[in-house]
Write an enzyme that holds these catalytic residues in place. Structure first.
Site, PDB file in Angstrom:
ATOM      1  N   GLY A 159      15.415   3.111   2.662  1.00 18.53           N
ATOM      2  CA  GLY A 159      14.542   4.050   3.229  1.00 18.53           C
ATOM      3  C   GLY A 159      13.890   3.661   4.548  1.00 18.53           C
ATOM      4  O   GLY A 159      14.167   2.441   5.038  1.00 18.53           O
ATOM      5  N   ILE A 161      11.228   2.102   4.566  1.00 16.61           N
ATOM      6  CA  ILE A 161      10.430   0.808   4.363  1.00 16.61           C
ATOM      7  C   ILE A 161      11.580  -0.229   4.468  1.00 16.61           C
ATOM      8  O   ILE A 161      11.366  -1.064   5.222  1.00 16.61           O
ATOM      9  CB  ILE A 161       9.596   0.561   3.002  1.00 16.61           C
ATOM     10  CG1 ILE A 161       8.716   1.736   3.046  1.00 16.61           C
ATOM     11  CG2 ILE A 161       9.135  -0.749   2.896  1.00 16.61           C
ATOM     12  CD1 ILE A 161       7.898   1.819   1.648  1.00 16.61           C
ATOM     13  N   THR A 240       7.721  -4.392  -3.518  1.00 20.06           N
ATOM     14  CA  THR A 240       6.504  -3.676  -3.113  1.00 20.06           C
ATOM     15  C   THR A 240       6.870  -2.015  -3.285  1.00 20.06           C
ATOM     16  O   THR A 240       6.254  -1.253  -2.989  1.00 20.06           O
ATOM     17  CB  THR A 240       6.241  -3.775  -1.610  1.00 20.06           C
ATOM     18  OG1 THR A 240       7.584  -3.708  -0.951  1.00 20.06           O
ATOM     19  CG2 THR A 240       5.800  -5.271  -1.162  1.00 20.06           C
ATOM     20  N   SER A 241       7.667  -1.720  -4.266  1.00 25.08           N
ATOM     21  CA  SER A 241       8.191  -0.556  -4.635  1.00 25.08           C
ATOM     22  C   SER A 241       7.168  -0.053  -5.766  1.00 25.08           C
ATOM     23  O   SER A 241       6.090   0.437  -5.653  1.00 25.08           O
ATOM     24  CB  SER A 241       9.154  -0.257  -4.903  1.00 25.08           C
ATOM     25  OG  SER A 241      10.065  -1.072  -5.951  1.00 25.08           O
ATOM     26  N   ARG A 242       7.773  -0.075  -6.933  1.00 25.09           N
ATOM     27  CA  ARG A 242       6.915   0.323  -8.074  1.00 25.09           C
ATOM     28  C   ARG A 242       7.156  -0.445  -9.261  1.00 25.09           C
ATOM     29  O   ARG A 242       8.183  -0.973  -9.437  1.00 25.09           O
ATOM     30  CB  ARG A 242       7.264   1.902  -8.673  1.00 25.09           C
ATOM     31  CG  ARG A 242       6.749   2.935  -7.815  1.00 25.09           C
ATOM     32  CD  ARG A 242       5.176   3.043  -7.992  1.00 25.09           C
ATOM     33  NE  ARG A 242       4.735   4.099  -7.354  1.00 25.09           N
ATOM     34  CZ  ARG A 242       4.113   4.085  -6.052  1.00 25.09           C
ATOM     35  NH1 ARG A 242       4.132   2.863  -5.414  1.00 25.09           N
ATOM     36  NH2 ARG A 242       3.490   5.361  -5.579  1.00 25.09           N
ATOM     37  N   GLU A 271       0.171  -1.100 -14.468  1.00 23.53           N
ATOM     38  CA  GLU A 271      -1.040  -1.065 -13.652  1.00 23.53           C
ATOM     39  C   GLU A 271      -2.294  -0.491 -14.384  1.00 23.53           C
ATOM     40  O   GLU A 271      -2.113   0.577 -14.988  1.00 23.53           O
ATOM     41  CB  GLU A 271      -0.744  -0.582 -12.328  1.00 23.53           C
ATOM     42  CG  GLU A 271       0.485  -1.650 -11.519  1.00 23.53           C
ATOM     43  CD  GLU A 271       0.136  -1.104  -9.910  1.00 23.53           C
ATOM     44  OE1 GLU A 271      -0.621  -0.487  -9.614  1.00 23.53           O
ATOM     45  OE2 GLU A 271       1.386  -1.397  -9.479  1.00 23.53           O
ATOM     46  N   HIS A 289      -1.409  -3.995  -5.483  1.00 20.73           N
ATOM     47  CA  HIS A 289      -0.679  -3.032  -5.029  1.00 20.73           C
ATOM     48  C   HIS A 289      -1.483  -2.512  -3.820  1.00 20.73           C
ATOM     49  O   HIS A 289      -2.206  -1.511  -3.492  1.00 20.73           O
ATOM     50  CB  HIS A 289      -1.124  -1.885  -5.974  1.00 20.73           C
ATOM     51  CG  HIS A 289      -0.179  -0.751  -6.011  1.00 20.73           C
ATOM     52  ND1 HIS A 289       0.469   0.161  -6.955  1.00 20.73           N
ATOM     53  CD2 HIS A 289       0.564  -0.037  -4.750  1.00 20.73           C
ATOM     54  CE1 HIS A 289       1.213   1.133  -6.402  1.00 20.73           C
ATOM     55  NE2 HIS A 289       1.395   1.158  -5.187  1.00 20.73           N
ATOM     56  N   ALA A 291       0.037  -3.307  -0.628  1.00 19.51           N
ATOM     57  CA  ALA A 291       1.188  -3.257   0.576  1.00 19.51           C
ATOM     58  C   ALA A 291       0.863  -2.329   1.654  1.00 19.51           C
ATOM     59  O   ALA A 291       1.077  -2.478   2.707  1.00 19.51           O
ATOM     60  CB  ALA A 291       2.442  -2.990  -0.120  1.00 19.51           C
TER      61      ALA A 291
HETATM   62  C1  DGY Z   1       2.442   4.680  -2.240  1.00 18.94           C
HETATM   63  O1  DGY Z   1       1.876   5.360  -1.300  1.00 18.94           O
HETATM   64  O2  DGY Z   1       3.328   4.952  -2.819  1.00 18.94           O
HETATM   65  C2  DGY Z   1       1.974   3.057  -2.256  1.00 18.94           C
HETATM   66  O3  DGY Z   1       2.158   2.730  -3.373  1.00 18.94           O
HETATM   67  C3  DGY Z   1       0.320   3.241  -2.013  1.00 18.94           C
HETATM   68  O4  DGY Z   1       0.133   3.375  -0.572  1.00 18.94           O
END
Ligand code: DGY
Length: 326
Positions: A159, A161, A240-242, A271, A289, A291
Site C-alpha cells: 500500500g 507505506i 510497523t503494521s499491527r 499493547e 508504536h 512509527a
Molecule cells: C495508525 O495510524 O494506524 C498508526 O498505527 C498510528 O498512527
C-alpha cells in the site's frame, strides 16, 4: 441542543481548532493526556453524535449501546481501524472513517528505513556500549554490523507505506527489492522497482523483511514459527503494521535461538505490553508504536479526522469512509 462530538483524548490542535470553529457543534474532549478508562468512555459517549477515538479505544457493540441512537459517526484517529467493529457499525448505519494519506505513509516509511539502518549498523546496541563506558579503543572486529547496500529488501504489503519504503530504498540506496501482496502492484512493477514473489519466496530471499499489511482475519499471525524458519539466519524482520500480524511468542523464540539475525518492532500483540523477553534481547530495536509520531503527521491526522466529521455534518460522504474488509 447542538450535536456533540466527543474526542477521547487530547490530540494535536489543528483538527480541534477546525471542529471548534464550527458553531453547529459542541466539542467535548476527554481532558487528560492518557487513555480514557473504559467506564469513563462509556459514560461520556452517551448522547454524542460523533466520536473521535484513538486506536486504543475499543469501538464495539457495547460502546454503541452506551452511546445510544444519537451516534452517527466514528472518526478514528489512525490509519488502522482494527479497534472498530465495522460489521456492528454497518448494522447500525454508523459511518466509520480513518486518517490515511501520503504524509502519514511517508512518516511510517521513514521509521521503517530507520529500523533497517539501526539494525544493520547496530545503532542501539553500540550507543549503549559507548554510554556504558565500554569503549576502550578501536578494534577491527568490534561490534560488526552489516551493509544495507548490496542486500535484498523484502516488502510484504505494498500500500502507500510499503510503496514508500520501496521507492526510497530503491532510489536512495539501489537495493534489490522483492515483494508480496494479495494484489500485484502495478506502479512498482511498471517502474521496475521490485519483483513480485510468493510470501515464501520473499521470506527465503530477503535480508531485510518489512511488514506493511493491515490487521485482518487473513493477516493475523501471517508470520509465525513456520514462516520464521524460512528466513535466512542473517535476515532481519521489521514490523510497523499491527502487532498480531506476527506470532510474538514464535518471534521471541526465533530471536533467542538466533534463528534470524534480529528485528525492528514498533507494534505488539497485546499493547501496551512489550514482553520482557523481547525487551531483554540485544538483537532487537523496539519502539513504542511511534512509527507515525512526528509533529507534522500527527497534525495531519488531526485535521483529517476533523475534516471527515465536518463533511459528514454537511451531509457529504466523508473522504475517508472505510468499508468492511475480510
Ligand atoms: C495508525 O495510524 O494506524 C498508526 O498505527 C498510528 O498512527
Amino acid at each position: 441542543m447542538k450535536p456533540r462530538i466527543f474526542v477521547t483524548r487530547i490530540i494535536p490542535d489543528e483538527g480541534l481548532k477546525l471542529l471548534r470553529r464550527d458553531k453547529r457543534v459542541t466539542v467535548d474532549v476527554y481532558e487528560h493526556d492518557k487513555i480514557i478508562p473504559r467506564t469513563e468512555l462509556l459514560r461520556r459517549v452517551k448522547g454524542a453524535t460523533a466520536i473521535l477515538p484513538i486506536l486504543t479505544d475499543k469501538i464495539d457493540a457495547q460502546l454503541f449501546d452506551a452511546a445510544g441512537p444519537s451516534l452517527r459517526m466514528v472518526a478514528n484517529y489512525a490509519v488502522g481501524f482494527d479497534n472498530v467493529d465495522l460489521t456492528e457499525a454497518a448494522k447500525r448505519g454508523i459511518v466509520v472513517t480513518n486518517t490515511p494519506g501520503l504524509e502519514i505513509a511517508e512518516t511510517v516509511a521513514e521509521h521503517t528505513i530507520a529500523f533497517i539502518f539501526a539494525l544493520a549498523h547496530r545503532l542501539v546496541e553500540t550507543d549503549q556500549f559507548a554510554r556504558d563506558g565500554k569503549y576502550h579503543g578501536w578494534g577491527p572486529q568490534m561490534l560488526l554490523g552489516t551493509d544495507v547496500i548490496g542486500k535484498t529488501l523484502g516488502i510484504i504489503g505494498t500500500g502507500k507505506i510499503g510503496e514508500g519504503v520501496v521507492k526510497r530504498m530503491y532510489e536512495g540506496f539501489g537495493v534489490k527489492i522483492v515483494y508480496n501482496d494479495v494484489r500485484r502492484n502495478e506502479t512498482i512493477e511498471k517502474e521496475e522497482l521490485a519483483t513480485f514473489m510468493t510470501l515464501e519466496g520473499v521470506l527465503k530471499t530477503a535480508d531485510f523483511i518489512s511488514l506493511h499489511v493491515p490487521l485482518l482475519p487473513s493477516t493475523r499471525h501471517l508470520i509465525g514459527a513456520k514462516q520464521l524458519k524460512l528466513m535466512k539466519k542473517t535476515a532481519f524482520l521489521i514490523n510497523t503494521s499491527r502487532g498480531p500480524v506476527i506470532d510474538e511468542k514464535a518471534l521471541i523464540a526465533a530471536l533467542q535461538k538466533k534463528q534470524i539475525a534480529g528485528a525492528g518492532i514498533d507494534v505488539y500483540e497485546h499493547e501496551p505490553d512489550i514482553p520482557l523477553a523481547l525487551r531483554k534481547l540485544q538483537n532487537v530495536v523496539i519502539t513504542p508504536h511511534t512509527a507515525s509520531a512526528t509533529i507534522e503527521t500527527r497534525q495531519v491526522m488531526s485535521r483529517r479526522a476533523a475534516e471527515n466529521i465536518l463533511a459528514f455534518l454537511d451531509g457529504k460522504t466523508p473522504p475517508n469512509a472505510v468499508k468492511t474488509q475480510k
